[in-house]
Structures are given as C-alpha cells and as structure tokens.
Design a protein around this motif. Structure first.
Motif, PDB file in Angstrom:
ATOM      1  N   UNK A 136      67.595  -6.032  11.042  1.00 21.75           N
ATOM      2  CA  UNK A 136      66.885  -5.096  10.159  1.00 21.75           C
ATOM      3  C   UNK A 136      66.345  -5.828   8.938  1.00 21.75           C
ATOM      4  N   UNK A 137      65.238  -5.301   8.405  1.00 16.83           N
ATOM      5  CA  UNK A 137      64.532  -5.921   7.286  1.00 16.83           C
ATOM      6  C   UNK A 137      64.286  -4.898   6.191  1.00 16.83           C
ATOM      7  N   UNK A 138      64.230  -5.367   4.955  1.00 17.35           N
ATOM      8  CA  UNK A 138      63.710  -4.514   3.885  1.00 17.35           C
ATOM      9  C   UNK A 138      63.221  -5.381   2.738  1.00 17.35           C
ATOM     10  N   UNK A 139      62.248  -4.848   2.014  1.00 20.33           N
ATOM     11  CA  UNK A 139      61.732  -5.489   0.808  1.00 20.33           C
ATOM     12  C   UNK A 139      62.482  -4.895  -0.374  1.00 20.33           C
ATOM     13  N   UNK A 189      73.541  -2.911  10.111  1.00 19.76           N
ATOM     14  CA  UNK A 189      72.202  -2.510  10.566  1.00 19.76           C
ATOM     15  C   UNK A 189      71.510  -1.727   9.449  1.00 19.76           C
ATOM     16  N   UNK A 190      70.210  -1.495   9.644  1.00 20.51           N
ATOM     17  CA  UNK A 190      69.446  -0.448   8.934  1.00 20.51           C
ATOM     18  C   UNK A 190      69.370  -0.642   7.437  1.00 20.51           C
ATOM     19  N   UNK A 191      69.060  -1.848   7.010  1.00 19.88           N
ATOM     20  CA  UNK A 191      68.936  -2.146   5.588  1.00 19.88           C
ATOM     21  C   UNK A 191      67.779  -1.352   4.991  1.00 19.88           C
ATOM     22  N   UNK A 192      68.055  -0.647   3.885  1.00 23.43           N
ATOM     23  CA  UNK A 192      67.071   0.248   3.267  1.00 23.43           C
ATOM     24  C   UNK A 192      67.126   0.101   1.757  1.00 23.43           C
TER      25      UNK A 192
END
Length: 350
Positions: free
Chosen positions: A154-157, A196-199
């Motif tokens: 998972x990715x996030x800015x 998981x699920x980086x936000x």
C-alpha cells in the motif's frame, strides 16, 4: 440471499454520500462484481461490464480518488489501471508493462504511483487531469527481483513523502512488517504483523490496518507516541475517514497464503454467533476508535481490499442493485466452470 437488506444507522452515511469498497480474489465470473457502492440505501455493484474480462481478471485491489476522477487497480493476467469519471463510468485504461501483481495507488503532482507488488517496486505514470501519458517509470525498488519478497502493498502521500507498507514472505508470525518512507528509505513504524491500507489523514497522522491482529491503527508521524489501536475481528484491510467515522474493512481468513503457498489455521474465537474470522465486514468506528456499527459483508464478498470515501462529489450512473443475489449467481457459475474443466481433464486422461 437475494433479499439481503442492510440496516445502517442514519448518521453513518447521509443522502448522496458514497463509499467504494473493492473486492479481490474473486475468480473469473466473480470479477464482474468487484467494486461495491455503499450508500444510505445499501450495497450495489458498480456496472463494470465494459471493462472487466472474466477470462483474465480476478478483482480490484487499490482505489484512488482525486477531485474529478477515480482510479482502480485491476488484478489478473493483464494488470491495469482503470480511470472512472465523476459519474463512475469507465473513461480510459492504462496497462503498465512493468506491473506484476498490482496493488495500491497514490497520486501527486500529475503522477499516479502504483505498487508493483510482484516486483517489489513503486511505478510512476504520468497522469495530468486524468489523462495518462507515456510509459511508466520505476520510481522505487525495494529489492531487485521478479518475485514478491517483501509484499510491498500500500502507498500514500504524506506531506512531501511517499510511504508504503510491507511485510515480506518470511515465516508466519514474525513481526517483520513495517511502514517505510520511500523518499528516505527509513522505517517509520516497525514490528508490525501484515500491515495494509496506509492512509494519510492530514496533520501528520496516518491510518493503517495491522491485518494479522485484526486491528486498525493511528500513527502520529515524527513523534514517539505509541500506536492507537482498535482491536476488531477478521483480517482487517481497507480504511477511510468520512469526517464522522473511520470505516474499516475486514475479510474472511484466507486458509492458503498467496505469498507463502502454505495452509494457515484460522484464529480461534469464542463469539457465540460464530467465528468472525470466517466472515467479512465493514466496521464504522467513532473518532475515539470505539465501534459505532458493524456491517456484515459476507453475502457480498469474502475479501475486501480497499475502502474509500467519495462524499457527494461523485454519482454512480449504472449499478446492479441485487448485489447479494448476483454474488451467489457468480459463485454457482464459477463452480460450474471448474466442474466442466475437471470433467474435460479426466475425460482426456481416460
């Protein structure tokens, strides 16, 4: 099952608000129904028949919403990124040639980032105002291999940084998962079990799921304070914030690990209503991380991958409202297909 009705408290979703829920590992026929549209009226499937190929697709993983577009990470033999307009109808598709087992998506300054989990990489694709341009480039390689070694998923800015979660394919139970800063290579938070699920929530706070412990976590970046955790049930994956509640997906336990290929016993539960690790659900959490509502999702899909809140700025032009009945029909179709394949195999051997 076709008559399944949902009972959502009126404060969870207001009229016109939409939450998208992606579903994965559905098999061929099931991939037609891989993006759920949750509103105050209940669950429907987004009509994706103009983009889904049941012969090659397995479902949808990561979801991304910008101001005017939504992007879907389609998994299968031909991994691709699908762009939807503000009516959630298919606009364009992009097939990244370097992608293998595509998972999460993120966006910044005219680029879409994609987690190529099978190659331990993050890809960058030019995408200005929703229009893809040029071939993808490798933005980050954690390990040089065409095998899924760290399960970069998972990715996030977060401000100026690009973060990702990973947990590898080492022995089950080892606390080797982490949140990592791709911009610096530094570990932001370690000793995690299947994150998981980086936000990114703003103000230096990120949310994510520690899936193997059935938890939802909040982490303040650049501070030494401990994680805030909500201990739920099931394999937690997919999360968002509506402004009133956190919404967290929870999937049925997968007995065979995709990364390890080994059998895994489901956690034991003393719940008198049955083992929640054998069901899927959406949890609505209050800001203090107490559970406001648990929505049983089992009739719609066994595995949830991503959950995003769209508010009222999108509409769903074409949906299938008989969501539970269509899932059941797809299961029967898949069983029939597998049975026919087995019969052909044994007929040839005979």
């Amino acid at each position: 099952m076709g008559g399944v009705k949902l009972s959502l408290p009126s404060d969870l979703l207001l009229p016109g608000e939409i939450i998208l829920v992606s579903c994965c590992n559905l098999g061929g026929f099931g991939s037609r129904y891989s993006l759920a549209v949750l509103t105050a009226a209940g669950v429907a499937w987004l009509d994706l028949d103009d983009v889904v190929d049941p012969s090659t697709d397995k479902g949808i993983a990561g979801l991304l919403a910008t101001e005017r577009h939504c992007f879907l990470a389609m998994q299968g033999k031909n991994p691709r990124i699908v762009r939807l307009g503000d009516d959630l109808r298919t606009s364009t598709q992009f097939e990244p040639k370097r992608a293998l087992d595509i998972h999460s998506l993120a966006e910044r300054n005219g680029s879409i980032y994609a987690a190529s989990t099978g190659r331990n990489q993050i890809l960058a694709i030019g995408c200005l105002e929703g229009h893809f341009s040029g071939e993808e480039k490798v933005l980050y390689s954690a390990v040089s291999s065409d095998k899924n070694l760290i399960h970069l998923n998972s990715l996030c800015i977060a401000g100026d940084d690009l973060l990702f979660t990973m947990f590898g394919t080492m022995r089950p139970g080892a606390r080797h998962g982490a949140v990592v800063n791709a911009s610096t290579g530094a570990t932001v938070c370690g000793r995690l079990l299947d994150p998981h699920s980086l936000t990114y929530l703003g103000d230096g706070v990120v949310a994510f799921c520690e899936s193997l412990t059935g938890s939802f976590c909040l982490l303040k970046l650049d501070e030494s304070e401990e994680l805030r955790k909500a201990h739920l049930s099931g394999y937690t994956r997919g999360c968002c914030f509506t402004g009133r509640h956190f919404v967290v997906g929870s999937s049925r336990w997968r007995h065979k690990s995709r990364s390890l290929g080994s059998f895994r016993e489901a956690p034991v539960s003393d719940d008198p209503h049955g083992n929640p690790w054998q069901r899927s659900a959406l949890y609505f959490l209050n800001p203090d991380l107490t559970v406001a509502h648990r929505l049983d999702f089992t009739h719609f899909a066994p595995e949830i991958y991503d959950v995003i809140y769209l508010g009222t700025r999108f509409t769903a032009a074409r949906v299938f409202h008989d969501a539970a009945a269509r899932r059941l029909d797809a299961m029967y179709d898949e069983i029939h297909r597998v049975g026919e394949s087995a019969n052909r195999y044994f007929y040839k051997r005979a």
